[in-house]
Design a protein around this motif. Structure first.
Motif, PDB file in Angstrom:
ATOM      1  N   LEU A   1      50.562  21.912  43.688  1.00 42.52           N
ATOM      2  CA  LEU A   1      51.364  22.944  44.357  1.00 42.52           C
ATOM      3  C   LEU A   1      51.203  22.868  45.870  1.00 42.52           C
ATOM      4  O   LEU A   1      52.141  23.191  46.604  1.00 42.52           O
ATOM      5  CB  LEU A   1      50.989  24.338  43.842  1.00 42.52           C
ATOM      6  CG  LEU A   1      51.459  24.643  42.419  1.00 42.52           C
ATOM      7  CD1 LEU A   1      50.866  25.957  41.942  1.00 42.52           C
ATOM      8  CD2 LEU A   1      52.974  24.660  42.316  1.00 42.52           C
TER       9      LEU A   1
ATOM     10  N   ILE B   1      50.502  29.779  42.280  1.00 46.43           N
ATOM     11  CA  ILE B   1      51.860  29.696  42.833  1.00 46.43           C
ATOM     12  C   ILE B   1      52.005  30.662  44.011  1.00 46.43           C
ATOM     13  O   ILE B   1      52.533  30.298  45.060  1.00 46.43           O
ATOM     14  CB  ILE B   1      52.904  29.992  41.739  1.00 46.43           C
ATOM     15  CG1 ILE B   1      52.859  28.894  40.668  1.00 46.43           C
ATOM     16  CG2 ILE B   1      54.299  30.137  42.323  1.00 46.43           C
ATOM     17  CD1 ILE B   1      53.575  29.250  39.383  1.00 46.43           C
TER      18      ILE B   1
ATOM     19  N   ARG C   1      49.830  29.215  47.027  1.00 44.43           N
ATOM     20  CA  ARG C   1      50.271  27.942  47.618  1.00 44.43           C
ATOM     21  C   ARG C   1      51.710  27.981  48.130  1.00 44.43           C
ATOM     22  O   ARG C   1      52.041  27.269  49.072  1.00 44.43           O
ATOM     23  CB  ARG C   1      50.144  26.810  46.596  1.00 44.43           C
ATOM     24  CG  ARG C   1      48.739  26.475  46.206  1.00 44.43           C
ATOM     25  CD  ARG C   1      47.983  25.857  47.347  1.00 44.43           C
ATOM     26  NE  ARG C   1      46.633  25.493  46.938  1.00 44.43           N
ATOM     27  CZ  ARG C   1      45.711  25.067  47.765  1.00 44.43           C
ATOM     28  NH1 ARG C   1      45.983  24.945  49.047  1.00 44.43           N
ATOM     29  NH2 ARG C   1      44.514  24.763  47.331  1.00 44.43           N
TER      30      ARG C   1
END
Length: 160
Positions: free
Chosen positions: A106, A141, A144
């Motif tokens: 990510l 998620i 990042r």
């Protein structure tokens, strides 16, 4: 909590305007034949062909856990093949998902999304066949991508 937009739909038909980067989780064995990748392959042949070539030629490239391959699938669509699972089966090492590999991947996705000025679209990566839990993936998620201003949409296909 996370700033992630959740929708019901198909992540291979990303919504919105502009460049779209579809992220999904791959295994480190070169296998492509179950789960979300089947939907990708029905729509575009390039991501599968590129992934298989990447794996086949792995002695001379960066293929491995945490690596990401970016494949152009259309004029405004890219696919990120993120290697985030070891193997394909649950065994003595537990489920296939490797959260640290998803996190590392990510980071690369965030850089590429910024370069492309792209929004990011995905199913609940690492949580299907890889056996992961969304409560572990979602913060990765958010940290990042969302915290860096990247718009992220997560698609739930047929369930809430």
């Amino acid at each position: 909590m996370s700033g992630i937009t959740y929708v019901r739909g198909d992540a291979t038909a990303p919504q919105g305007k502009g460049v779209k980067l579809i992220v999904h989780c791959c295994n480190d064995l070169g296998g492509w034949g179950k789960g979300f990748v089947l939907a990708l392959s029905r729509r575009w042949p390039e991501p599968e062909a590129a992934y298989r070539r990447w794996h086949r030629e792995r002695a001379g490239n960066d293929f491995g856990l945490g690596a990401v391959q970016f494949v152009r699938a259309g004029p405004c669509v890219w696919v990120a093949n993120l290697v985030g699972q070891r193997g394909t089966r649950t065994g003595s090492q537990g489920v296939p998902v490797r959260y640290e590999a998803i996190d590392a991947g990510l980071e690369k996705v965030a850089v590429r999304a910024a370069e492309l000025e792209a929004s990011v679209h995905m199913p609940r990566i690492g949580c299907g066949l890889a056996g992961g839990t969304w409560s572990r993936v979602e913060p990765l998620i958010a940290g990042r991508l969302v915290d860096r201003g990247v718009a992220v949409t997560v698609y739930d296909h047929g369930q809430a």
